[in-house]
Design a protein around this motif. Structure first.
Motif, PDB file in Angstrom:
ATOM      1  N   ASP A 174       0.812  -1.231   0.000  1.00 26.48           N
ATOM      2  CA  ASP A 174       0.000   0.000   0.000  1.00 26.48           C
ATOM      3  C   ASP A 174       0.846   1.282   0.000  1.00 26.48           C
ATOM      4  O   ASP A 174       1.944   1.298  -0.513  1.00 26.48           O
ATOM      5  N   ALA A 175       0.335   2.344   0.601  1.00 30.42           N
ATOM      6  CA  ALA A 175       1.010   3.647   0.543  1.00 30.42           C
ATOM      7  C   ALA A 175       2.432   3.547   1.075  1.00 30.42           C
ATOM      8  O   ALA A 175       3.371   4.147   0.565  1.00 30.42           O
ATOM      9  N   VAL A 176       2.554   2.741   2.081  1.00 26.40           N
ATOM     10  CA  VAL A 176       3.816   2.492   2.742  1.00 26.40           C
ATOM     11  C   VAL A 176       4.884   2.019   1.779  1.00 26.40           C
ATOM     12  O   VAL A 176       5.845   2.724   1.472  1.00 26.40           O
ATOM     13  N   MET A 178       4.837   1.596  -1.281  1.00 24.16           N
ATOM     14  CA  MET A 178       4.943   2.356  -2.525  1.00 24.16           C
ATOM     15  C   MET A 178       5.975   3.474  -2.360  1.00 24.16           C
ATOM     16  O   MET A 178       6.867   3.636  -3.174  1.00 24.16           O
ATOM     17  N   TYR A 179       5.839   4.218  -1.274  1.00 23.70           N
ATOM     18  CA  TYR A 179       6.744   5.342  -1.061  1.00 23.70           C
ATOM     19  C   TYR A 179       8.166   4.852  -0.844  1.00 23.70           C
ATOM     20  O   TYR A 179       9.127   5.406  -1.367  1.00 23.70           O
TER      21      TYR A 179
END
Lengths: 355, 65
Positions: A174-176, A178-179
């Protein structure tokens, strides 16, 4: 005037997050500097600085003792910095031929602990590791192999963030994830071109000859040490097969604290090594300004972008204003969503770059 | 949907952290490293599991391997 501020801000923010990676992509395609690795076995000192790490140190020392590297060419130095939670007792259990414990009862900071450890280290190569993360058995061998290249002064390992909350643990998604993957992608490209702007604090290695004592209260030893070595004309490269594993932060507040510390460390770095801002002194000036300084400046340009847009509410600018408002409302909704989630005790991992 | 909302939140928080870090740096100057660990928002990274339970990181690494 508002229009000029708007476009300057827009271009800056776009460059930091998108333009710079695209530039790296092109740059790497044109110039790719290989790292000439070799299988050699110099004497290695693994240095672990610890303050209050009673919960992690036992596993960390066992982890280091299981490294795939000749025992007679490896020493582990645990430098204790005024622990008050029984960390010393854990370290003393392992003290012996392979593990050296340096204990200072007064808390003087990580930099001082590293300086003491380096004064005692016998290794030709120094591997820095944090007390918390676990490292993969071939990590030291992989770091050392890249250091064989005489143009390389620092080798940074890869930090893999695990989602410990999911059923089958794996790399955080998720966002984690991905960044963090975006951040590692940038580092890998920087490494291919010349040097990464800083190493991964959880695992990196240097040639001992390049180390000079750190100033007291240095926050980012993992950026200061590599950047000093870059200024000596050596490379800082990224070695993805040397891995350290950590769990992503449980909640935004924890990650926020970590982030403030890291970014404050970047300001401190600018006062410690101002020559990083001189293009004729710093061989990775563009990378440093784009990656490190850019991230420090973006919030002010974002504010300027929004404020300038408030004075430009026609046509195309009105659409952009709507998008900005939607973005910040989404951020607010994201905060509310996370709050409701943590109230239900289902904390999901959360992280963002600058590690 | 909730996961998608985390991206703008992370982005805003990350940038807010840059502002806060400047505030701390200007207040303390180069000595900032001296009290960085006692800043009000500094907490341990992960809460520890109850005694007897395995640490989450080791469990995760073991599952990965």
């Amino acid at each position: 005037m508002a229009e000029a501020i708007f476009w300057i801000s827009f271009v800056t923010v776009f460059y930091v997050y998108c333009g710079y990676p695209l530039l790296l992509l092109l740059w790497r395609w044109m110039i790719r500097k290989p790292v000439y690795k070799a299988d050699w076995e110099p004497f290695v000192s693994v240095v672990i600085a610890a303050h209050n790490e009673r919960e992690h140190l036992d596993a960390k020392i066992r982890n280091c003792l299981e490294l795939d590297y000749p025992r007679d060419k490896l020493e582990i130095i645990v430098s204790l910095d005024g622990p008050t939670d029984g960390t010393e007792d854990v370290a003393r259990r392992y003290e012996g031929k392979e593990v050296t414990v340096i204990h200072r009862p007064v808390h003087a900071g990580k930099a001082a602990a590293l300086n003491r450890a380096l004064a005692a280290a016998r290794g030709e190569v120094i591997v820095f590791a944090d007390a918390r993360q676990q490292i993969n058995p071939p990590a030291v061998r992989e770091l050392v192999a890249a250091l064989h290249d005489p143009s390389v002064g620092v080798v940074s390992g890869e930090l893999i963030l695990l989602d410990g909350t999911s059923q089958g643990a794996g790399e955080a998604s998720d966002a984690v994830g991905m960044y963090w993957r975006y951040e590692k992608w940038i580092r890998a490209m920087e490494s291919d071109i010349h040097s990464v702007v800083g190493a991964t604090g959880a695992l990196y290695a240097i040639r001992r000859e390049f180390f000079t004592p750190l100033p007291d209260h240095t926050i980012l030893d993992d950026v200061l040490i590599p950047m000093r070595i870059v200024l000596l004309g050596k490379r800082v490269v990224f070695e993805p097969s040397a891995r350290a594993y950590d769990l992503v932060a449980c909640c935004p507040e924890v990650e926020f604290g970590r982030k403030v510390r890291t970014l404050a460390g970047n300001y401190q770095l600018l006062t410690q090594l101002p020559e990083l801002l001189f293009p004729w002194r710093n061989p990775v000036f563009l990378q440093f300004v784009s990656h490190k300084v850019g991230r420090l400046l973006v919030p002010y340009f974002l504010a300027a972008l929004f404020l300038a847009n408030c004075f430009l509410l026609q046509g195309f600018y009105l659409v952009l204003f709507g998008l900005q408002v939607a973005w910040y409302l989404s951020a607010f909704a994201g905060r509310l969503a996370l709050q409701s989630r943590s109230m239900n005790h289902v904390a999901k991992p959360f992280v963002f770059g600058h590690r | 949907m909730k996961n998608a909302l985390r991206i703008p939140y992370a982005f805003v928080l990350m940038n807010w952290a840059a502002v806060v870090s400047l505030y701390y740096f200007l207040r303390r100057g180069n000595d900032i490293g001296q009290d960085i660990w006692t800043m009000p928002f500094h907490t341990h990274t992960h809460s520890e599991p109850p005694q007897g339970e395995d640490k989450p990181l080791w469990t995760a690494v073991r599952q990965l391997n």
